[in-house]
Design a protein around this motif. Sequence first.
Motif, PDB file in Angstrom:
ATOM      1  N   LEU B  50       0.838  -1.204   0.000  1.00  0.00           N
ATOM      2  CA  LEU B  50       0.000   0.000   0.000  1.00  0.00           C
ATOM      3  C   LEU B  50       0.876   1.259   0.000  1.00  0.00           C
ATOM      4  CD1 LEU B  50      -3.006   1.007   0.339  1.00  0.00           C
ATOM      5  CD2 LEU B  50      -2.501   1.172   2.762  1.00  0.00           C
ATOM      6  N   CYS B  51       1.867   1.287   0.909  1.00  0.00           N
ATOM      7  CA  CYS B  51       2.762   2.458   0.991  1.00  0.00           C
ATOM      8  C   CYS B  51       3.554   2.625  -0.310  1.00  0.00           C
ATOM      9  CB  CYS B  51       3.737   2.299   2.166  1.00  0.00           C
ATOM     10  SG  CYS B  51       2.925   2.404   3.750  1.00  0.00           S
ATOM     11  N   SER B  55       3.084   5.828  -2.762  1.00  0.00           N
ATOM     12  CA  SER B  55       4.236   6.738  -2.926  1.00  0.00           C
ATOM     13  C   SER B  55       4.595   6.897  -4.399  1.00  0.00           C
ATOM     14  CB  SER B  55       5.437   6.228  -2.120  1.00  0.00           C
ATOM     15  OG  SER B  55       5.913   5.019  -2.648  1.00  0.00           O
ATOM     16  N   LEU B  64      11.107   9.538  -1.141  1.00  0.00           N
ATOM     17  CA  LEU B  64      10.871  10.340   0.062  1.00  0.00           C
ATOM     18  C   LEU B  64       9.414  10.215   0.510  1.00  0.00           C
ATOM     19  CD1 LEU B  64      13.026  13.496  -0.755  1.00  0.00           C
ATOM     20  CD2 LEU B  64      13.671  11.379   0.393  1.00  0.00           C
ATOM     21  N   ALA B  65       8.505  10.120  -0.451  1.00  0.00           N
ATOM     22  CA  ALA B  65       7.096   9.889  -0.109  1.00  0.00           C
ATOM     23  C   ALA B  65       6.943   8.509   0.540  1.00  0.00           C
ATOM     24  CB  ALA B  65       6.233   9.975  -1.365  1.00  0.00           C
ATOM     25  N   THR B  68       8.054   8.692   4.125  1.00  0.00           N
ATOM     26  CA  THR B  68       7.032   9.383   4.903  1.00  0.00           C
ATOM     27  C   THR B  68       5.849   8.450   5.170  1.00  0.00           C
ATOM     28  OG1 THR B  68       7.682  11.366   3.696  1.00  0.00           O
ATOM     29  CG2 THR B  68       5.676  11.525   4.974  1.00  0.00           C
ATOM     30  N   ALA B  69       5.455   7.702   4.143  1.00  0.00           N
ATOM     31  CA  ALA B  69       4.305   6.794   4.284  1.00  0.00           C
ATOM     32  C   ALA B  69       4.586   5.718   5.338  1.00  0.00           C
ATOM     33  CB  ALA B  69       3.996   6.140   2.942  1.00  0.00           C
ATOM     34  N   TRP B  72       4.618   7.277   8.807  1.00  0.00           N
ATOM     35  CA  TRP B  72       3.268   7.659   9.228  1.00  0.00           C
ATOM     36  C   TRP B  72       2.446   6.433   9.625  1.00  0.00           C
ATOM     37  CZ3 TRP B  72      -1.899   7.191   7.868  1.00  0.00           C
ATOM     38  CH2 TRP B  72      -2.752   8.134   8.466  1.00  0.00           C
ATOM     39  N   ARG B  73       2.564   5.343   8.871  1.00  0.00           N
ATOM     40  CA  ARG B  73       1.815   4.122   9.185  1.00  0.00           C
ATOM     41  C   ARG B  73       2.266   3.518  10.514  1.00  0.00           C
ATOM     42  NH1 ARG B  73      -2.847   2.347   7.184  1.00  0.00           N
ATOM     43  NH2 ARG B  73      -2.275   0.201   6.784  1.00  0.00           N
ATOM     44  N   TRP B  77       2.384  11.168  12.757  1.00  0.00           N
ATOM     45  CA  TRP B  77       3.124  12.338  12.265  1.00  0.00           C
ATOM     46  C   TRP B  77       4.583  12.346  12.698  1.00  0.00           C
ATOM     47  CZ3 TRP B  77       2.260  15.496   8.489  1.00  0.00           C
ATOM     48  CH2 TRP B  77       0.950  15.686   8.036  1.00  0.00           C
ATOM     49  N   ALA B  80       6.485   9.991  10.640  1.00  0.00           N
ATOM     50  CA  ALA B  80       6.687  10.498   9.271  1.00  0.00           C
ATOM     51  C   ALA B  80       7.831  11.507   9.232  1.00  0.00           C
ATOM     52  CB  ALA B  80       5.403  11.133   8.764  1.00  0.00           C
ATOM     53  N   LEU B  84      11.401  10.762   7.289  1.00  0.00           N
ATOM     54  CA  LEU B  84      11.755  11.672   6.184  1.00  0.00           C
ATOM     55  C   LEU B  84      13.089  12.364   6.471  1.00  0.00           C
ATOM     56  CD1 LEU B  84      10.991  12.985   3.496  1.00  0.00           C
ATOM     57  CD2 LEU B  84       9.670  14.683   4.751  1.00  0.00           C
TER      58      LEU B  84
END
Lengths: 177, 187
Positions: B50-51, B55, B64-65, B68-69, B72-73, B77, B80, B84
């Motif tokens: 999923l991540c 991304s 980088l996305a 972050t994903a 975050w999971r 925050w 994340a 990052l």
Amino acid sequence: MSFALLYFLFLKASLSSFNGLAALPIIRQDLVVTHHVLTDRQLNTALVIGRTTPGPIGLYMVSAGYYAAGARGATAAALALTTPAVLVIPLLVFAARRASHPRVQQVLQAVLLASAGITLAVTLPLGADALHSPLTWALAAGSLAALAFTKVDTIWVMLGASAISLVSAFFSMRRLG
Amino acid sequence: MKTTPRLGELGALFFRAGNFTPGGGTPATAILQRELISTRQWFDTEDFALCYALSRVTPGTNLLAFYTAIGWRLRGWRGAIVTLLAGAAPCCVLVGLITAGFERISRNVWVAAGIEGALAASVGLLLAGFWLLVRPFLTPRGWLRSVVVVAASVLLTRYGGLSPVSVLLLAALTGFIGSAQKEGKRE
């Protein structure tokens, strides 16, 4: 050129693409052609640095930022490079609620297998470039075996391969005198 | 069973995966896949997929996305921000420093030899990542479908001129149609 304008130009390039190299034409147009703060040669060198250093390929933007305005430019580019990453969070919030549905599971499974195929497709040209001697082939095979079938930490495999390559270079130089 | 990491552990993993892996995003993703799913068991394969998929469709640098994903999971925050920064900030600084002294560094034979070994190992790493991704799907009932999807993805990416995003979207569409057909048969 001001910090804010540099940040905006790099952010625009980053947001307009879905991978690092796709932003290149926009960066060239803005920094080389329009604002004349970067030369084509500097942009090419930035690309080489981005490809040969660890991290995402998009890091060449940091190098281009440095050539355009020194440490200030590199900082603006680094911030612009990382800012769009947070956009993935609202996407995750939306998708996670539906992740357990059987149809979503099927879609994810297909995506996962396709991503494995993409990994293999990317490996072929990288392998052609990196494996040019019996030693490099042996290092690749050894790394594959260690990483796929043992629990050894990845960093030790990378460092070990670098060390073996260094030792080999040392002996080659001694042989050549 | 999945376990939840501390922020320090998360930062340390992304610091290593993000800043010591040559060859761009794919090897770093392969390291994280191995560490997160197989070694540390912080993530399951579906969450990882999923991540990864989301991304790829996020504007900007996909890797980088992806960091972050994952952060975050795992830890919201704060996670994340940690993943990052740990994954991206040191290599940004390194690139800035290398740019400042590039001409001198690239002529050093020892640096070149070290990079050569690391690049060869990254090929092994990519192949290991490929194997670890595909292995769970090579079941007696599902292996043929898995082989077809993987082979089609390789051909479309390598010889069909399609971007990774297009290939992933096609795969998603195939999965969606396949599941709809299964549901239709059941009804």
